[in-house]
Design a protein around this motif. Sequence first.
Motif, PDB file in Angstrom:
ATOM      1  N   VAL A  34       0.928  -1.237  -0.046  1.00  0.00           N
ATOM      2  CA  VAL A  34      -0.080  -0.071  -0.046  1.00  0.00           C
ATOM      3  C   VAL A  34       0.934   1.192  -0.091  1.00  0.00           C
ATOM      4  CG1 VAL A  34      -1.603   1.190   1.052  1.00  0.00           C
ATOM      5  CG2 VAL A  34      -1.711  -1.266   1.165  1.00  0.00           C
ATOM      6  N   HIS A  35       0.672   2.189  -0.924  1.00  0.00           N
ATOM      7  CA  HIS A  35       1.316   3.494  -1.038  1.00  0.00           C
ATOM      8  C   HIS A  35       0.448   4.459  -1.195  1.00  0.00           C
ATOM      9  CE1 HIS A  35       5.158   1.612  -2.038  1.00  0.00           C
ATOM     10  NE2 HIS A  35       4.237   0.397  -2.554  1.00  0.00           N
ATOM     11  N   LEU A  36       0.916   5.874  -0.522  1.00  0.00           N
ATOM     12  CA  LEU A  36      -0.173   6.939  -0.437  1.00  0.00           C
ATOM     13  C   LEU A  36       0.494   7.534  -1.781  1.00  0.00           C
ATOM     14  CD1 LEU A  36      -0.318   8.411   3.198  1.00  0.00           C
ATOM     15  CD2 LEU A  36      -1.927   7.977   1.687  1.00  0.00           C
ATOM     16  N   ALA A  37      -0.325   7.838  -2.604  1.00  0.00           N
ATOM     17  CA  ALA A  37       0.167   8.644  -3.780  1.00  0.00           C
ATOM     18  C   ALA A  37       0.961   9.994  -3.711  1.00  0.00           C
ATOM     19  CB  ALA A  37      -1.220   8.995  -4.764  1.00  0.00           C
ATOM     20  N   SER A  38       0.313  10.381  -2.441  1.00  0.00           N
ATOM     21  CA  SER A  38       0.965  11.858  -2.272  1.00  0.00           C
ATOM     22  C   SER A  38       2.510  11.751  -1.881  1.00  0.00           C
ATOM     23  CB  SER A  38       0.356  12.611  -1.082  1.00  0.00           C
ATOM     24  OG  SER A  38       0.085  11.836   0.143  1.00  0.00           O
ATOM     25  N   GLU A  39       2.641  10.465  -1.462  1.00  0.00           N
ATOM     26  CA  GLU A  39       4.288  10.439  -0.781  1.00  0.00           C
ATOM     27  C   GLU A  39       5.134   9.862  -1.853  1.00  0.00           C
ATOM     28  OE1 GLU A  39       3.752   8.023   2.369  1.00  0.00           O
ATOM     29  OE2 GLU A  39       3.042   9.425   3.796  1.00  0.00           O
ATOM     30  N   ILE A  40       4.546   9.470  -3.235  1.00  0.00           N
ATOM     31  CA  ILE A  40       5.425   9.218  -4.215  1.00  0.00           C
ATOM     32  C   ILE A  40       6.009  10.234  -5.214  1.00  0.00           C
ATOM     33  CG2 ILE A  40       5.354   7.675  -6.219  1.00  0.00           C
ATOM     34  CD1 ILE A  40       2.954   6.079  -5.003  1.00  0.00           C
ATOM     35  N   LEU A  41       7.143  10.239  -5.277  1.00  0.00           N
ATOM     36  CA  LEU A  41       7.932  11.219  -6.090  1.00  0.00           C
ATOM     37  C   LEU A  41       7.874  12.539  -5.379  1.00  0.00           C
ATOM     38  CD1 LEU A  41       7.099  10.205  -9.763  1.00  0.00           C
ATOM     39  CD2 LEU A  41       9.324  10.055  -8.691  1.00  0.00           C
ATOM     40  N   PRO A  42       7.946  12.612  -4.171  1.00  0.00           N
ATOM     41  CA  PRO A  42       7.683  13.856  -3.150  1.00  0.00           C
ATOM     42  C   PRO A  42       8.282  15.160  -3.790  1.00  0.00           C
ATOM     43  CG  PRO A  42       9.415  12.409  -2.104  1.00  0.00           C
ATOM     44  CD  PRO A  42       8.902  11.643  -3.565  1.00  0.00           C
ATOM     45  N   ARG A  43       9.334  14.964  -4.597  1.00  0.00           N
ATOM     46  CA  ARG A  43      10.023  16.137  -5.106  1.00  0.00           C
ATOM     47  C   ARG A  43       8.681  17.176  -5.971  1.00  0.00           C
ATOM     48  NH1 ARG A  43      11.743  17.558  -9.995  1.00  0.00           N
ATOM     49  NH2 ARG A  43      11.416  15.403 -11.032  1.00  0.00           N
ATOM     50  N   MET A  44       7.940  16.226  -6.752  1.00  0.00           N
ATOM     51  CA  MET A  44       7.143  16.955  -7.588  1.00  0.00           C
ATOM     52  C   MET A  44       5.765  17.244  -6.765  1.00  0.00           C
ATOM     53  SD  MET A  44       7.546  14.286 -10.613  1.00  0.00           S
ATOM     54  CE  MET A  44       7.208  15.131 -11.983  1.00  0.00           C
ATOM     55  N   GLU A  45       4.962  18.249  -7.313  1.00  0.00           N
ATOM     56  CA  GLU A  45       3.860  18.782  -6.471  1.00  0.00           C
ATOM     57  C   GLU A  45       2.757  17.607  -6.851  1.00  0.00           C
ATOM     58  OE1 GLU A  45       0.473  21.980  -7.058  1.00  0.00           O
ATOM     59  OE2 GLU A  45       1.781  22.050  -8.635  1.00  0.00           O
TER      60      GLU A  45
END
Lengths: 332, 389
Positions: free
Chosen positions: A89-100
């Motif tokens: 399970v992953h939170l979308a908001s925590e993937i590739l955090p450099r990007m908005e």
Amino acid sequence: MKSSWLDTNTFHYSDFADLEELVALKERKGLSISLCLPTLNEEQTIGKEVLIMRSELMTRYPLLDEILVIDSDSTDRTREIAAAFGAKVHLASEILPRMESFRGKGENLWKALYIAQGDIIVYIDADIKNIHHRFAFGLLGPLLRTDTIKYAKAFYDRPIAAGKNKLRPTGGGRVTELVIRPMFSLFFPELTMILQPLSGEYAGYREILEKIPFPIGYGVETSMILDIRERWGMDVIAQVDLEKRVHRNQDTKALGKMSFVILKTFLNRVERMGVLDIRSPLHDEMIQYQLEGDRGFRPDPFLVRGLERPPMIQVPEYRSKFKVQDAQEAMV
Amino acid sequence: MPNYLDALPALVEGIEAILETVITNVVLIGQIPAPTFREKRRIQTVLDRMAELHVDEATTDGYRNPIGIIRGTDRSKPPIFVVAHLDTFSTNEEEVHYTVGKNSVTGPGITDNSLGVGVLISLPELFRRLGLRFSSDIVLAGVIQSLGRGNLRGIRHLLKTWSTPVRGAVVIEGIELGRLNYYCDSMIRSEIECRIPTDRNVDSRFRTNAVLVLNEVINQILQLRMPQRPNTRVVFGKVSAGVKHGDIALNGRLGLEIQSKEDRMVRSVHSDIRDIVEGIGHEWKADLQLRTVSNVHAARLPFAHPLVKAGSAILKRLGLKPVSSHSESELSIFLARGIPALTMGITRGTNYHLENASMEIRPMPTGIGQVIAAIMAIDAGVCDEVKLA
């Protein structure tokens, strides 16, 4: 119009019910497969989806290598239940955090490309009440059995023929029949052979999915078909009859918003392709009205910025993680 | 200590590891509706699933009970039957949708008896994954037309037409973990239907009321003397009448069961009720009919029977206190035919016969483990020495 595509590239899930054969094909080709479920408050259905897929296509037949849940900050128990049945399970908001970070199905599907390890990604909506493992193996069948097919899309409800000399509608939803099919008929008649272009279930090879942009919202299905057809042609696309699909119904107002997003995505695409010259910028607001009191009408605008994520292969983090070496590969 | 008791901890642990397959089967089967007499779609699903799970034979008997057979190693041994009734109380014929939570599965029919059927069809996979082989053939039967008016027709037909002796049997019910049924009381399940004849000369406001007629029937049944030994009782389980709050009810129906330790008492009370019904029908000028929906004869294994002892020991070894009461399920038909049998429950649940029936996931490995251990006990010979009368 090449109607033979319908004959050669349309399948039924039962064509691929021999799961041992699919596993053997996968192993012979040295492929790995990821299943991705985008979620937002799906606690009623997510447990069943992960459970059945894991039991049938990981434990009993090792067709899938991982099940990913990419979640848009659900406020119910979606993530907890999915994890309990073995999904990553992953939170979308925590993937590739450099990007908005944005919120939307397309955003989750795009980010899944970064998280998933598979050579093939299967996307299945998380709100399917009658989930069955055919939803995954049916889509994987054409990709594994036919080398030229790189993308497979679902359709439902045995559309074409119901019996001798009996024809039924294609089973597409209201948005498909009232928005997409007329637009395809006007601009890309061959795409009308894709019976349910908005179906939320599809699978594709990473090598093509990483090279196309992803709108962050509802437009992702439309853009995917247009982009894949434009770059690789119809022959890489297949469609698979998965029979019945039961899911939440949306009201007309919600479908209106969906149509707005899809039309905007479509018009942007056709303009980019040089098919249509739109002289003034498209507006960002869908304006619907609500009755207020006996005689009043209140506008209820819905803002759609029409954002798109670039092809994932252009993202440095992705290139680094997947060791994309060839500069040509990045050319989109 | 017998092998099947020694094996229990490893069995439960092994089942835990493949529990997701069992729950998947429960969900895939349970979502196919199967009201009594309309089990056709579920029969096909069970057969398909049994074939997918590689039983040696998957077929139906002459009554369309779906049957899977796992061949044993010793052809001289009679088969062991494992059965679960296929039909559900839910009358919904549309596909139903279960919700799988972290520790629960919820949906109509889950507890009675989609869970039992799901476990039944999972047994071939469980045996394979646990490395279990049996000397007897294992006959897995999802029997149809069990509930209510079904009157256990599926199991009756299956056993009536089965050509060889049967070594022993385990009946799987979804609920409740810890039950150990080894006897069934005599029972007649009846319905009393009341219709008030329409007479145009009588003002509708002054017609006889079906509710009052049925009330009189209940009152007179309650005045019957019921012996405590053999324990005999009448259970009023269902009642319906009328159409609107303000209208005299012109029809009504009362469902009841007569239960006793002995057949003769059930017959006697049934005869008394018939007299009551005829008398009230005559005096109240109502069309009152008593119909028998189903019946079973009293039968039991002695508590000292090795199968009961084995079942009890299995439950105790799993930390469960055996709870015994009468059961009028498939068990009664096995026992009536002199075949040693037990009924066991898989897990705990709530709202058994409601749309939101729910079962717990966590106790399932224990419940499945006890069923497999009971099969092992029968295969080890606990039913071979003692013949039932």
